[in-house]
Design a protein around this motif. Structure first.
Motif, PDB file in Angstrom:
ATOM      1  N   TYR A   1      -4.145   1.154  -8.486  1.00 16.80           N
ATOM      2  CA  TYR A   1      -3.264   1.695  -7.456  1.00 16.80           C
ATOM      3  C   TYR A   1      -2.626   2.994  -7.927  1.00 16.80           C
ATOM      4  CZ  TYR A   1       0.779   2.250  -4.414  1.00 16.80           C
ATOM      5  OH  TYR A   1       1.719   2.765  -3.560  1.00 16.80           O
TER       6      TYR A   1
ATOM      7  N   THR B   1      -8.956   1.226  -2.198  1.00 16.76           N
ATOM      8  CA  THR B   1      -7.675   0.860  -2.800  1.00 16.76           C
ATOM      9  C   THR B   1      -6.491   1.328  -1.960  1.00 16.76           C
ATOM     10  OG1 THR B   1      -8.643   0.940  -5.013  1.00 16.76           O
ATOM     11  CG2 THR B   1      -6.254   1.095  -4.874  1.00 16.76           C
ATOM     12  N   SER B   2      -6.591   2.510  -1.366  1.00 16.18           N
ATOM     13  CA  SER B   2      -5.465   3.079  -0.630  1.00 16.18           C
ATOM     14  C   SER B   2      -5.045   2.246   0.573  1.00 16.18           C
ATOM     15  CB  SER B   2      -5.801   4.503  -0.181  1.00 16.18           C
ATOM     16  OG  SER B   2      -6.986   4.511   0.597  1.00 16.18           O
TER      17      SER B   2
ATOM     18  N   ARG C   1       2.176  -2.338  -5.597  1.00 15.68           N
ATOM     19  CA  ARG C   1       1.982  -3.794  -5.658  1.00 15.68           C
ATOM     20  C   ARG C   1       3.190  -4.494  -6.271  1.00 15.68           C
ATOM     21  NH1 ARG C   1      -1.829  -1.615  -2.701  1.00 15.68           N
ATOM     22  NH2 ARG C   1      -3.962  -1.666  -3.498  1.00 15.68           N
TER      23      ARG C   1
ATOM     24  N   SER D   1      -0.346  -2.104 -10.771  1.00 16.34           N
ATOM     25  CA  SER D   1      -1.802  -2.027 -10.837  1.00 16.34           C
ATOM     26  C   SER D   1      -2.244  -0.629 -11.269  1.00 16.34           C
ATOM     27  CB  SER D   1      -2.396  -2.349  -9.459  1.00 16.34           C
ATOM     28  OG  SER D   1      -3.691  -1.809  -9.318  1.00 16.34           O
TER      29      SER D   1
ATOM     30  N   ASP E   1       0.824  -1.205   0.000  1.00 18.11           N
ATOM     31  CA  ASP E   1       0.000   0.000   0.000  1.00 18.11           C
ATOM     32  C   ASP E   1       0.863   1.263   0.000  1.00 18.11           C
ATOM     33  OD1 ASP E   1      -2.582  -0.941  -0.218  1.00 18.11           O
ATOM     34  OD2 ASP E   1      -2.888  -1.156   1.936  1.00 18.11           O
TER      35      ASP E   1
ATOM     36  N   SER F   1      -4.510  -3.525   0.428  1.00 22.31           N
ATOM     37  CA  SER F   1      -3.532  -4.553   0.788  1.00 22.31           C
ATOM     38  C   SER F   1      -3.295  -4.595   2.287  1.00 22.31           C
ATOM     39  CB  SER F   1      -2.211  -4.296   0.049  1.00 22.31           C
ATOM     40  OG  SER F   1      -2.303  -4.699  -1.295  1.00 22.31           O
TER      41      SER F   1
ATOM     42  N   TRP G   1      -3.683  -7.647  -6.284  1.00 21.30           N
ATOM     43  CA  TRP G   1      -3.138  -7.152  -7.560  1.00 21.30           C
ATOM     44  C   TRP G   1      -4.026  -7.563  -8.727  1.00 21.30           C
ATOM     45  CZ3 TRP G   1      -0.234 -10.165 -11.382  1.00 21.30           C
ATOM     46  CH2 TRP G   1       0.411  -9.381 -12.345  1.00 21.30           C
TER      47      TRP G   1
ATOM     48  N   GLU H   1      -7.463  -5.750  -9.016  1.00 17.81           N
ATOM     49  CA  GLU H   1      -7.439  -4.370  -9.478  1.00 17.81           C
ATOM     50  C   GLU H   1      -7.302  -4.235 -10.986  1.00 17.81           C
ATOM     51  OE1 GLU H   1      -4.473  -2.595  -6.976  1.00 17.81           O
ATOM     52  OE2 GLU H   1      -5.729  -2.768  -5.175  1.00 17.81           O
TER      53      GLU H   1
ATOM     54  N   ASP I   1     -11.892   3.596  -4.320  1.00 19.38           N
ATOM     55  CA  ASP I   1     -10.470   3.934  -4.410  1.00 19.38           C
ATOM     56  C   ASP I   1      -9.986   4.824  -3.280  1.00 19.38           C
ATOM     57  OD1 ASP I   1     -10.007   2.475  -6.695  1.00 19.38           O
ATOM     58  OD2 ASP I   1     -10.546   4.119  -8.031  1.00 19.38           O
TER      59      ASP I   1
END
Length: 477
Positions: A209, A407-408, A94, A206, A90, A411, A141, A144, A473
């Motif tokens: 990402y 998304t942020s 990724r 990604s 993160d 992971s 990964w 996304e 996201d």
């Protein structure tokens, strides 16, 4: 003047709209193959100690505590690794995480092969567990690169790679252990890790990402490659981060988009425990602990019952030679095939929450007759059914957890959940082995039933159903 320039550039489109436009094609198939290879690597490295433990006990005169410690340290390593790699990917991307995960796993797996003594092997397998703990990154990964439509089905296909890994490891043990021994099994089991390391050069970052951290130009370049390979086109206009589509001033200069990348694991953890995410975070932790306890515990039950650990119990299958033990574990591993197929059918039709709760209930019913001793054939069938449903439920939980976080911190979210979940398999040997060896099968099954009920209730209490919902996201959830 500036706003007019934005309008001249054409329409605006988000990452989700871009992924939907380029669709599923050859590019995603290649991403799936690499992510699946990582999942296979994690599966074989996790399952391997189930097979080499008895051989090492005999060769190095290990005590039962020393033998069980080898499995425990792997899960300790995975607990730390899942937490660490989630934070790293993160904060730094990724792709960098994937390289480090493959490198650590492959190198430590190699050192394991040449272990001169028990302590060396113990240390190396803990480091392998640390690397394999990053297996969750492969799934995040891949996720996304996939549009929301049928996302659940594609994640079920990805989850099938874990099943391939477990079956592959059981087959290898059946063929290799009686003839060549445990060192050769370790060597052949490390091939997926080395393959992931060698094929890393073909991976890309990604796009979701990249877009989430404000690098929309780089994200656009990746999306353009996907469109070319898939023979599709991106939407007309300009790619923007979804959180700023209505803020014209920020659209003028993508490099100035106010998207904060989390530079420390501590700040990421604080976000998971923020008021917006706290309820879901705590509940998903309970679900992960429950599923991990049940999944690995059922595998352990199969091995214990097969080897007749409780000589006074009629559920022992009386398959006391190693060859029969490997065969029985292989047969039980095949239960994951219908489990994954069932999950693939249900996940996008029934929804995540109800599918998990239903499968927990079916696993509960499968174990229920084992409260009392049963005939060997029926015991095998019941354990097969229990593993079918818990494995299917587990792969849906993995998808669901990735979807509930933005998304942020995706992971980090799945990393912490997976890390906390490792508490389950660390407890399983202590509870299950002691109870079964003491011929307290009823108490052992009661523990499983209670955990399954807790998992089902917890998943139903989660605040959101993600079926068909676009991935988020930003942190504003």
């Amino acid at each position: 003047m500036a706003i007019e320039q934005v309008e001249e550039d054409g329409a605006l489109y988000t990452m989700e709209e871009a992924l939907t436009s380029v669709g599923i094609g050859k590019y995603q198939y290649m991403v799936l193959c690499y992510a699946g290879l990582g999942s296979i690597s994690e599966a074989v490295e996790t399952m391997i100690l189930s097979f080499i433990g008895p051989a090492l006990r005999s060769q190095w005169s290990l005590s039962p505590t020393q033998e069980s410690l080898m499995s425990t340290v792997v899960f300790v390593g995975m607990l730390i690794g899942a937490l660490f790699w989630g934070f790293i990917t993160d904060c730094y991307g990724r792709r960098k995480g994937l390289l480090c995960i493959a490198l650590v796993t492959a190198v430590c797996a190699t050192f394991s092969i040449f272990s001169p003594n028990y302590n060396w092997l113990l240390a190396m397998r803990m480091m392998v567990g640390f690397g394999a703990g990053g297996g969750l990154v492969y799934g995040s990964w891949f996720l996304e690169f996939v549009p929301s439509h049928n996302r659940g089905m594609w994640m079920m296909i990805y989850a099938g790679c874990w099943t391939i890994g477990t079956i592959l490891e059981a087959l290898l043990a059946l063929m290799i252990m009686p003839r060549l021994g445990w060192r050769w099994l370790l060597a052949l089991s490390s091939i997926p890790s080395f393959a992931a390391l060698l094929l890393f050069v073909f991976t890309v970052e990604s796009p979701r990402y990249l877009c989430a951290i404000g690098r929309t130009r780089d994200a656009y370049d990746v999306l353009k490659k996907i469109a070319v390979v898939n023979k599709t086109q991106l939407p007309p206009g300009k790619l923007v981060s979804s959180q700023v589509t209505e803020v014209h001033e920020e659209l003028l200069s993508p490099g100035k988009i106010k998207v904060s990348i989390l530079k420390s694991g501590f700040s990421s953890l604080l976000m998971l425990l923020s008021p917006a995410l706290l309820r879901n975070t705590l509940l998903i932790w309970v679900v992960y602990i429950g599923h991990s306890f049940s999944y690995y515990g059922i595998i352990l039950l199969t091995s214990l019952f097969s080897s007749g650990q409780c000589q006074h119990s009629s559920i022992a299958l009386n398959l006391n030679d190693d060859q029969s033990l490997y065969t029985n574990v292989l047969i039980n591993s095949l239960a994951e095939i219908p489990g994954t197929l069932l999950a693939a059918i249900m996940v996008d039709k029934v929804g995540r929450k109800f599918s998990v709760a239903l499968m927990c209930g079916l696993s509960f019913l499968s174990l229920l007759p084992l409260l009392a001793p049963q005939l060997p054939a029926l015991t095998t069938a019941l354990l097969f059914g229990a593993r079918t449903f818990i494995s299917g439920s587990f792969v849906i939980v993995d998808v669901y957890c990735r979807e509930i976080y933005p998304t942020s911190v995706r992971s980090t979210g799945i990393g912490v959940a997976s890390s906390v979940g490792r508490i389950g398999p660390m407890i399983s040997p202590i509870v299950v082995v002691q109870l079964v060896r003491g011929c307290h099968q009823t108490a052992a099954i009661v523990c499983f039933e209670a955990v399954l009920v807790l998992s089902a209730v917890s998943v139903l209490l989660l605040s959101v159903e993600t079926k068909g919902r676009e991935l988020i996201d930003t942190r504003d959830v």
